[in-house]
Enzyme design. Sequence first.
Site, PDB file in Angstrom:
ATOM      1  N   GLY A 208      -7.654 -57.100  20.066  1.00  0.00           N
ATOM      2  CA  GLY A 208      -6.817 -58.285  20.046  1.00  0.00           C
ATOM      3  C   GLY A 208      -5.362 -57.926  20.283  1.00  0.00           C
ATOM      4  N   ILE A 209      -4.474 -58.713  19.679  1.00  0.00           N
ATOM      5  CA  ILE A 209      -3.052 -58.421  19.767  1.00  0.00           C
ATOM      6  C   ILE A 209      -2.533 -58.191  18.362  1.00  0.00           C
ATOM      7  CG2 ILE A 209      -2.737 -59.730  21.881  1.00  0.00           C
ATOM      8  CD1 ILE A 209      -1.539 -61.973  20.247  1.00  0.00           C
ATOM      9  N   GLU A 231     -11.740 -60.671  24.516  1.00  0.00           N
ATOM     10  CA  GLU A 231     -11.523 -62.115  24.477  1.00  0.00           C
ATOM     11  C   GLU A 231     -10.047 -62.445  24.645  1.00  0.00           C
ATOM     12  OE1 GLU A 231     -13.185 -63.002  20.674  1.00  0.00           O
ATOM     13  OE2 GLU A 231     -11.270 -62.842  19.634  1.00  0.00           O
ATOM     14  N   GLY A 329     -14.317 -64.042  17.541  1.00  0.00           N
ATOM     15  CA  GLY A 329     -15.252 -63.266  18.345  1.00  0.00           C
ATOM     16  C   GLY A 329     -15.603 -61.918  17.759  1.00  0.00           C
ATOM     17  N   LYS A 354       0.770 -55.465   1.839  1.00  0.00           N
ATOM     18  CA  LYS A 354       2.205 -55.193   1.694  1.00  0.00           C
ATOM     19  C   LYS A 354       2.632 -55.134   0.238  1.00  0.00           C
ATOM     20  CE  LYS A 354       3.518 -57.158   6.172  1.00  0.00           C
ATOM     21  NZ  LYS A 354       4.270 -58.213   6.887  1.00  0.00           N
TER      22      LYS A 354
END
Length: 429
Positions: A208-209, A231, A329, A354
Amino acid sequence: MYKSVTAEEAVKVIKSNSRVYIQAAAAAPQTLIKAMTARYEELENVEICQLHTEGEAPYADPELSKSFHVNSFFIGKNVRHTLKAGNGSYTPVFLSELPLLFKRNIIDLDVALIHVSVPDRHGYCSLGVSVEATLAAIDNATYVIAQINTQMPRTHGAGIIHVSEVDYFVESDEPLPIHHMSEPSEIENRIGSYVANLIEDRSTLQMGIGSIPNAVLSRLTDHKDLGLHTEMFSDGVIDLILNDVINGNYKEINRGRALTTFLMGSKRLYDYVDDNPFVEMRASNYTNDVSIIKQNPKMVAINSAIEVDVTGQVCADSIGPNIYSGVGGQMDFIRGASLSEGGKAIIALPSVTKSGISRIVPSLKPGAGVVTTRSHVHYVVTEYGVANLYGKTIKERVKALVDIAHPDHREYIDKTYFELISGGKRLAL
């Protein structure tokens, strides 16, 4: 060739009790969205169906709940609040199956709001940076309203429609939403290094990103003959393509092409994909089809998670019972990579949040959703190493995952898990 109208005139076909699909990601048609929302006083119970969208989503304002209800197939930041506010719902569905909900009339659509490039001299427009389920929505909807944007890239592949398929055209000239790439942290870079070391030459990638994918991609410059079947992608792949690291020469499916169903990033990315035949856009029931994905040898699926329990169960869509994103996905590609010859299914995540809470856990939070089952995952990667779970017993998995948890939490995770299952008495698992 076509006659344009104002956005205000086009959206008049949206009536009370209509069901509307909005094209996804960076292709969400902002001009049409704003015109539709402006009619809130005369509309009731309009259902907005969507995946993740970039940009504004003014119809998601809880104060407009009598007019609009958001039905998300994948939840983005701009509509996440609707679930608690009561003006939104979540429909779990694999991205590979979303087009089928429309094609099989399980979800009937009254209107599809789409975003396209300027028609060519033959009257064909491109869906640009997002195809996903939009083709199925166009086929299923009673009315199709297209925002024609001079700044929408003309992409190659299956996302091509003729002007005759559209009922109303609205012209615009506006930039697409920009998704800024954040600089990976030291932890994310360490994860990226571990993942990159798992990737062999001639592998085909799905990712993905985000910071971890960017960290992985930045470490692939010395790899050779990689493919891309994913995707979604962003700017991180551009230089790898330009330097012939990603060329698709050894893929079995769409060889010599980078395959995706949507993309988002900078203007550089949108300019790069414009009229670029190397990038092929397909509907998500093709890109995410397990039977297609698995045909690529050395298919590597790289996905993330909110938390992973020590048996390998992956929660990626919720924090406890509170839905955060969606199924998407992940399972499509995890399964496809698992069945690929030499494939690898990878879950990559920092060992802690975090605020320092462990993301490797003895058991998932009550109400948490299992997106990927313990039997599907091959590798889990944190900044502390790689746990290979494939073919391992539960006892072996527990040890492997405790070993890549944050050191401050390892003893607690190990002890708590065995107390949960045996009251503190260790069993052969």
